[in-house]
Design a protein around this motif. Structure first.
Motif, PDB file in Angstrom:
ATOM      1  N   GLU A 592       0.831  -1.237   0.054  1.00 31.55           N
ATOM      2  CA  GLU A 592      -0.178   0.039   0.038  1.00 31.55           C
ATOM      3  C   GLU A 592       0.888   1.302   0.077  1.00 31.55           C
ATOM      4  OE1 GLU A 592      -3.470   2.134   2.672  1.00 31.55           O
ATOM      5  OE2 GLU A 592      -3.009   0.057   3.184  1.00 31.55           O
ATOM      6  N   ASN A 593       0.451   2.212  -0.735  1.00 31.75           N
ATOM      7  CA  ASN A 593       1.401   3.476  -0.846  1.00 31.75           C
ATOM      8  C   ASN A 593       0.159   4.704  -1.460  1.00 31.75           C
ATOM      9  OD1 ASN A 593       1.972   4.006  -4.003  1.00 31.75           O
ATOM     10  ND2 ASN A 593       1.704   1.733  -3.816  1.00 31.75           N
ATOM     11  N   ASP A 594       0.951   5.723  -1.399  1.00 36.12           N
ATOM     12  CA  ASP A 594       0.321   6.799  -1.982  1.00 36.12           C
ATOM     13  C   ASP A 594      -0.199   6.982  -3.590  1.00 36.12           C
ATOM     14  OD1 ASP A 594       2.559   7.407  -3.154  1.00 36.12           O
ATOM     15  OD2 ASP A 594       3.009   9.228  -1.994  1.00 36.12           O
ATOM     16  N   GLY A 595       0.197   5.773  -4.272  1.00 29.84           N
ATOM     17  CA  GLY A 595       0.032   5.803  -5.737  1.00 29.84           C
ATOM     18  C   GLY A 595       1.099   6.050  -6.572  1.00 29.84           C
ATOM     19  N   SER A 596       2.278   6.347  -5.661  1.00 24.13           N
ATOM     20  CA  SER A 596       3.514   6.450  -6.461  1.00 24.13           C
ATOM     21  C   SER A 596       4.140   5.534  -6.910  1.00 24.13           C
ATOM     22  CB  SER A 596       4.486   7.564  -5.733  1.00 24.13           C
ATOM     23  OG  SER A 596       4.635   6.832  -4.493  1.00 24.13           O
ATOM     24  N   LEU A 597       3.801   4.247  -6.335  1.00 19.24           N
ATOM     25  CA  LEU A 597       4.595   2.856  -6.389  1.00 19.24           C
ATOM     26  C   LEU A 597       3.515   2.074  -7.107  1.00 19.24           C
ATOM     27  CD1 LEU A 597       7.290   1.202  -6.371  1.00 19.24           C
ATOM     28  CD2 LEU A 597       5.956   0.194  -4.143  1.00 19.24           C
ATOM     29  N   GLU A 598       3.781   1.374  -8.400  1.00 23.94           N
ATOM     30  CA  GLU A 598       2.662   0.687  -9.189  1.00 23.94           C
ATOM     31  C   GLU A 598       3.777  -0.983  -9.262  1.00 23.94           C
ATOM     32  OE1 GLU A 598       0.153   1.730 -12.411  1.00 23.94           O
ATOM     33  OE2 GLU A 598       1.827   3.193 -12.636  1.00 23.94           O
ATOM     34  N   VAL A 599       2.981  -1.918  -8.613  1.00 23.47           N
ATOM     35  CA  VAL A 599       3.457  -3.323  -8.911  1.00 23.47           C
ATOM     36  C   VAL A 599       2.427  -4.096  -9.691  1.00 23.47           C
ATOM     37  CG1 VAL A 599       4.342  -5.182  -7.665  1.00 23.47           C
ATOM     38  CG2 VAL A 599       4.754  -3.199  -6.777  1.00 23.47           C
ATOM     39  N   VAL A 600       2.629  -4.624 -10.872  1.00 23.87           N
ATOM     40  CA  VAL A 600       1.739  -5.323 -11.570  1.00 23.87           C
ATOM     41  C   VAL A 600       2.693  -6.792 -11.953  1.00 23.87           C
ATOM     42  CG1 VAL A 600       0.206  -5.334 -13.743  1.00 23.87           C
ATOM     43  CG2 VAL A 600       0.841  -3.294 -12.412  1.00 23.87           C
ATOM     44  N   ARG A 601       1.751  -7.639 -12.100  1.00 24.06           N
ATOM     45  CA  ARG A 601       2.280  -8.952 -12.356  1.00 24.06           C
ATOM     46  C   ARG A 601       1.732  -9.547 -13.560  1.00 24.06           C
ATOM     47  NH1 ARG A 601       4.674 -11.215  -7.571  1.00 24.06           N
ATOM     48  NH2 ARG A 601       4.470  -9.871  -5.858  1.00 24.06           N
ATOM     49  N   ARG A 602       2.642 -10.067 -14.307  1.00 23.34           N
ATOM     50  CA  ARG A 602       2.335 -10.706 -15.735  1.00 23.34           C
ATOM     51  C   ARG A 602       2.791 -12.263 -15.858  1.00 23.34           C
ATOM     52  NH1 ARG A 602       2.630  -7.022 -21.251  1.00 23.34           N
ATOM     53  NH2 ARG A 602       2.083  -9.073 -22.127  1.00 23.34           N
ATOM     54  N   ARG A 603       2.259 -12.964 -16.210  1.00 24.86           N
ATOM     55  CA  ARG A 603       2.293 -14.624 -16.102  1.00 24.86           C
ATOM     56  C   ARG A 603       2.382 -15.163 -17.335  1.00 24.86           C
ATOM     57  NH1 ARG A 603       3.676 -17.610 -11.865  1.00 24.86           N
ATOM     58  NH2 ARG A 603       3.021 -19.650 -11.853  1.00 24.86           N
ATOM     59  N   ARG A 604       3.340 -16.242 -17.578  1.00 26.98           N
ATOM     60  CA  ARG A 604       3.068 -17.029 -18.708  1.00 26.98           C
ATOM     61  C   ARG A 604       3.618 -18.388 -18.207  1.00 26.98           C
ATOM     62  NH1 ARG A 604       5.442 -14.581 -23.182  1.00 26.98           N
ATOM     63  NH2 ARG A 604       7.210 -15.507 -22.465  1.00 26.98           N
ATOM     64  N   ASP A 605       2.933 -19.609 -18.435  1.00 29.92           N
ATOM     65  CA  ASP A 605       3.452 -21.018 -17.898  1.00 29.92           C
ATOM     66  C   ASP A 605       3.799 -20.655 -16.347  1.00 29.92           C
ATOM     67  OD1 ASP A 605       2.287 -22.057 -20.208  1.00 29.92           O
ATOM     68  OD2 ASP A 605       4.618 -21.494 -21.158  1.00 29.92           O
ATOM     69  N   GLY A 606       5.034 -21.079 -16.119  1.00 31.02           N
ATOM     70  CA  GLY A 606       5.764 -21.125 -14.819  1.00 31.02           C
ATOM     71  C   GLY A 606       6.472 -19.625 -14.428  1.00 31.02           C
ATOM     72  N   THR A 607       6.404 -18.676 -15.423  1.00 26.47           N
ATOM     73  CA  THR A 607       7.223 -17.561 -15.207  1.00 26.47           C
ATOM     74  C   THR A 607       6.388 -16.460 -15.038  1.00 26.47           C
ATOM     75  OG1 THR A 607       8.805 -18.473 -16.794  1.00 26.47           O
ATOM     76  CG2 THR A 607       8.979 -16.232 -16.305  1.00 26.47           C
ATOM     77  N   TYR A 609       6.611 -12.027 -14.397  1.00 29.00           N
ATOM     78  CA  TYR A 609       7.259 -10.888 -14.510  1.00 29.00           C
ATOM     79  C   TYR A 609       6.821  -9.837 -13.817  1.00 29.00           C
ATOM     80  CZ  TYR A 609       8.798 -13.552 -18.856  1.00 29.00           C
ATOM     81  OH  TYR A 609       9.095 -14.675 -19.515  1.00 29.00           O
ATOM     82  N   VAL A 610       7.233  -9.032 -12.736  1.00 24.81           N
ATOM     83  CA  VAL A 610       6.813  -8.330 -12.008  1.00 24.81           C
ATOM     84  C   VAL A 610       7.364  -6.874 -12.299  1.00 24.81           C
ATOM     85  CG1 VAL A 610       6.611  -7.570  -9.407  1.00 24.81           C
ATOM     86  CG2 VAL A 610       6.999 -10.168 -10.164  1.00 24.81           C
ATOM     87  N   PHE A 611       6.356  -6.054 -12.622  1.00 19.34           N
ATOM     88  CA  PHE A 611       6.789  -4.587 -13.127  1.00 19.34           C
ATOM     89  C   PHE A 611       6.640  -3.646 -11.683  1.00 19.34           C
ATOM     90  CE2 PHE A 611       5.946  -6.349 -17.099  1.00 19.34           C
ATOM     91  CZ  PHE A 611       6.559  -5.508 -18.059  1.00 19.34           C
ATOM     92  N   VAL A 612       7.667  -3.148 -11.523  1.00 17.54           N
ATOM     93  CA  VAL A 612       7.813  -2.446 -10.401  1.00 17.54           C
ATOM     94  C   VAL A 612       8.191  -0.935 -10.758  1.00 17.54           C
ATOM     95  CG1 VAL A 612       8.794  -1.865  -7.948  1.00 17.54           C
ATOM     96  CG2 VAL A 612       8.581  -4.350  -8.870  1.00 17.54           C
ATOM     97  N   ILE A 613       7.324  -0.035 -10.721  1.00 23.78           N
ATOM     98  CA  ILE A 613       7.300   1.552 -11.422  1.00 23.78           C
ATOM     99  C   ILE A 613       7.126   2.406 -10.280  1.00 23.78           C
ATOM    100  CG2 ILE A 613       6.788   3.142 -13.198  1.00 23.78           C
ATOM    101  CD1 ILE A 613       5.192   0.584 -14.415  1.00 23.78           C
ATOM    102  N   ASN A 614       8.233   3.226 -10.062  1.00 21.53           N
ATOM    103  CA  ASN A 614       8.225   4.240  -8.803  1.00 21.53           C
ATOM    104  C   ASN A 614       8.038   5.564  -9.571  1.00 21.53           C
ATOM    105  OD1 ASN A 614       8.748   5.751  -6.791  1.00 21.53           O
ATOM    106  ND2 ASN A 614      10.699   5.185  -6.285  1.00 21.53           N
ATOM    107  N   HIS A 615       6.876   6.090  -9.428  1.00 19.51           N
ATOM    108  CA  HIS A 615       6.602   7.431 -10.050  1.00 19.51           C
ATOM    109  C   HIS A 615       7.010   8.562  -8.953  1.00 19.51           C
ATOM    110  CE1 HIS A 615       3.930   5.810 -13.279  1.00 19.51           C
ATOM    111  NE2 HIS A 615       3.449   5.015 -12.225  1.00 19.51           N
ATOM    112  N   GLY A 616       7.293   8.215  -7.781  1.00 16.56           N
ATOM    113  CA  GLY A 616       7.738   8.963  -6.527  1.00 16.56           C
ATOM    114  C   GLY A 616       9.157   9.759  -6.736  1.00 16.56           C
ATOM    115  N   THR A 617       9.425  10.401  -5.715  1.00 15.32           N
ATOM    116  CA  THR A 617      10.572  11.249  -5.685  1.00 15.32           C
ATOM    117  C   THR A 617      11.638  10.628  -4.769  1.00 15.32           C
ATOM    118  OG1 THR A 617       9.696  12.933  -3.951  1.00 15.32           O
ATOM    119  CG2 THR A 617       9.488  13.415  -6.024  1.00 15.32           C
ATOM    120  N   THR A 618      11.286   9.559  -3.996  1.00 18.84           N
ATOM    121  CA  THR A 618      12.209   8.797  -3.048  1.00 18.84           C
ATOM    122  C   THR A 618      12.345   7.425  -3.367  1.00 18.84           C
ATOM    123  OG1 THR A 618      10.294   8.334  -1.692  1.00 18.84           O
ATOM    124  CG2 THR A 618      11.557  10.324  -1.086  1.00 18.84           C
ATOM    125  N   GLU A 619      13.497   6.911  -2.997  1.00 18.50           N
ATOM    126  CA  GLU A 619      13.728   5.416  -3.465  1.00 18.50           C
ATOM    127  C   GLU A 619      12.916   4.379  -2.627  1.00 18.50           C
ATOM    128  OE1 GLU A 619      17.847   4.525  -2.943  1.00 18.50           O
ATOM    129  OE2 GLU A 619      17.410   3.965  -0.793  1.00 18.50           O
TER     130      GLU A 619
END
Length: 657
Positions: A592-607, A609-619
């Motif tokens: 949970e966050n203020d909307g500055s961090l997006e985490v989305v999972r794409r999947r195929r078979d047993g693999t 892929y986690v997209f982690v996108i930081n729209h914010g100003t801090t790591e």
């Protein structure tokens, strides 16, 4: 591979520039180029006289360089000679005034004359290029209905009557559907019926609703007419670019989606909104919903500023990469830009492009090269699908009807509720599928229903059965109110969902939009309340002020084996959605966050892929394991401010099996 593409308008440039452009496209890793989108006046400078020399040259240049082509039919805007010869094709506004050429889409969707000329051109294009090895996609017209979706001319009136006769069969059935006993509007013959042109008072809402349905269908009919010509000469997939975005609402894309071979969407950040990045994510998820969960094409986006908003803000360094990978994370396997080279003239001369006015010795061009390299590293993601346990129901028909004339409050807007619910889920780290109201709900743990004002009996029954069978649903106010003819469901609000939610509202109690008051939970409410009582539900929050002090504002109800929630005011939805997500057993994709961090999972078979996108100003320490396809480093990784990781992980059990 993840395709990188662009829209190219060589007719705007001297032929000497074309070779340079194609060489730069190769350097930038461009895989797909859309051409001939607005080429009608070049291909047919006079009626029946065709000149393909210029287009032939461009097609061969691209083909020889190994660049695939998305070939337009060139029919988006008619040439001046056509409207001069046939002014009757020009669209008419609701006040009866005709709209003239000089812009684009200056044609009536019901015009048989326009369609005859357009299909003649498509026939020529299809015959000439239908078997060309460089053509991999057909692009019908362009952003159909962006400007001309609603035409009120006499020819549209005739077509509207024909559409109504097919829908209702008899004038008596139409009178019943439209409630024409009100204000002495009862019709005796089809010829008496007009489009809902500007009137001295409020107009018939059912008539207005049907006119929007008709208008969307007219443009579908035009699309399919062009597509049929193309398919006679070619087996190449056919599509057109949708406009799933906050400011376009005239087309019911659930009906459109079944007619395209692949879903393609245009999207631009809209800085008139409070949270443009969240709306981008929503539009991407809705595009995936239109594609039935399958990969789709982002046909247009911008590298920086657009030219059509009151304040055309540019993108900050790294923002183009984050925007692009947000679309990819949410299912786009092709990402394209408008346009290749920034125009020197015309209405879009200040619209950004891959090659800016300043040329290639620019930060923008270097960002384009960086993006191309990143997409090359993500090639294996293509074909995987997005993972979501939550669905949000979205309806263009409900949007039309909920914002018709004479509604309880003009401060209540359909998209506000949709975006508020979606934004809260995004802040909770939850990935959301967006479905039509009659979509298959069976695979979801939680379904969110924002402002579904118009709902059919079948849709309401399916949603109720989903909960009865063990599903969880959260409904927001002004839902279930009317049937498909915008006829109010009597017996108390929220109409079709009264039993499901275990509540009855005797009346709406909207407030002035600036009014604020408290709930007994400490939350703030605004805009809306209801004279609400529970019949089976448990009240979770009460109004302490506002129009209905002491009345329930949020309720929860056990129904069958499932659970239903009702939010009867405008408030921050995160608290109630957090609890609904928890009780439904939904596992958020990210924190949970203020909307500055997006985490989305794409999947195929047993693999995965986690997209982690930081729209914010801090790591951010994402705490997610895997190998980053962008950097090659092993996770878990810290995501820097403005950074992106795409983490690959393999299910060992799946691999072993």
């Amino acid at each position: 591979m993840i395709t990188l593409g662009c829209d190219y308008n060589p007719e705007q440039w001297p032929a000497a520039v074309w070779g340079e452009d194609v060489a730069l496209m190769r350097a930038a890793g461009i895989d797909l180029v859309a051409i001939n989108i607005f080429g009608w006046s070049e291909l047919e400078p006079r009626a029946g006289e065709y000149d393909f020399k210029q287009l032939d040259h461009v097609v061969e240049l691209l083909h020889q360089s190994g660049i695939r082509i998305n070939l337009g039919t060139a029919t988006a805007s008619p040439p001046p000679w056509l409207s001069a010869r046939h002014p009757e094709i020009l669209p008419v506004a609701s006040d009866g005034t005709r709209r003239f050429p000089g812009g684009r889409q200056a044609w009536c969707p019901s015009s048989k004359t326009f369609r005859r000329y357009a299909l003649a051109l498509v026939e020529q294009v299809a015959q000439r290029y239908g078997q060309h090895p460089a053509i991999t996609l057909w692009h019908v017209s362009n952003e159909l209905g962006c400007h001309n979706a609603l035409c009120y001319c006499d020819e549209s009136a005739t077509a509207f009557r024909t559409w109504l006769a097919r829908r209702y069969g008899t004038v008596d059935r139409l009178n019943a559907a439209w409630g024409t006993s009100f204000w002495s509007q009862k019709y005796g013959d089809w010829d008496e019926i007009l489009p809902p042109r500007a009137a001295l008072s409020l107009r018939n809402p059912a008539q207005m609703l049907d006119f929007r349905r008709f208008s969307s269908d007219q443009l579908i009919e035009h699309y399919t007419a062009e597509a049929d010509v193309l398919r006679r000469h070619s087996s190449i997939p056919v599509t057109t670019n949708f406009m799933v975005t906050a400011h376009i609402r005239d087309l019911d894309y659930w009906r459109w989606a079944r007619h395209v071979d692949v879903v393609a969407n245009d999207h631009y950040l809209d800085h008139r909104l409070g949270d443009p990045a969240a709306e981008l994510s929503f539009a991407a998820d809705l595009s995936r919903g239109l594609a039935g969960g399958r990969p789709w094409i982002l046909m247009e986006q911008s590298t920086g500023a657009v030219n059509w908003q009151p304040h055309n803000l540019t993108k900050q360094p790294g923002e183009m990469l984050r925007n692009t990978l947000t679309h990819v994370a949410r299912g786009a396997d092709s990402v394209c830009f408008f346009q290749w080279r920034a125009s020197a003239q015309g209405s879009e001369k200040f619209h950004s492009a891959l090659v800016p006015h300043a040329g290639t010795d620019t930060e923008q061009w270097r960002e384009v090269l960086d993006l191309s390299a990143v997409l090359d590293r993500l090639g294996e993601v293509a074909g995987s699908t997005v993972q979501a346990d939550v669905a949000l129901l979205f309806s263009w028909e409900s949007w039309w009807a909920a914002e018709s004339e004479g509604r309880p409050s003009e401060a209540v807007r359909y998209l506000d509720q949709v975006h508020a619910a979606y934004r809260s889920l995004r802040q909770l780290g939850v990935t959301t599928d967006v479905l039509a109201p009659d979509g298959d709900l069976s695979r979801y743990r939680l379904v969110v229903v924002p402002c579904l004002y118009l709902v059919t009996d079948e849709q309401a029954t399916a949603i109720t059965a989903y909960v009865e069978g063990g599903g969880h649903v959260l409904v927001t106010f002004f839902s279930g109110i009317a049937d498909e003819n915008d006829r109010i469901r009597l017996g108390g609000y929220p109409g079709a969902f009264r039993d499901l939610l275990g509540v009855v509202a005797e009346e709406f109690a909207p407030a002035q939009p600036w009014a604020r008051w408290s709930l007994d939970t400490g939350a703030t409410a605004t805009t809306w309340a209801e004279h609400l009582r529970t019949t089976a539900a448990e009240a979770l929050a009460f109004h302490e002020g506002g129009p209905m002090p002491g009345r329930p504002a949020i309720t929860r109800n056990r129904y069958g084996a499932g659970l239903s929630w009702y939010v009867a005011t405008v408030t921050d939805l995160r608290d109630v959605l957090r609890e609904a997500v928890r009780e439904a057993g939904v596992e958020p994709a990210g924190p949970e966050n203020d909307g500055s961090l997006e985490v989305v999972r794409r999947r195929r078979d047993g693999t995965t892929y986690v997209f982690v996108i930081n729209h914010g100003t801090t790591e951010v320490d994402c705490g997610i394991g895997g190998v980053d396809l962008i950097s090659g480093e092993d996770g878990p990784l810290t995501v820097p401010a403005g950074g992106v990781h795409v983490l690959k992980s393999v299910d060992v059990r799946k691999e072993a099996s």
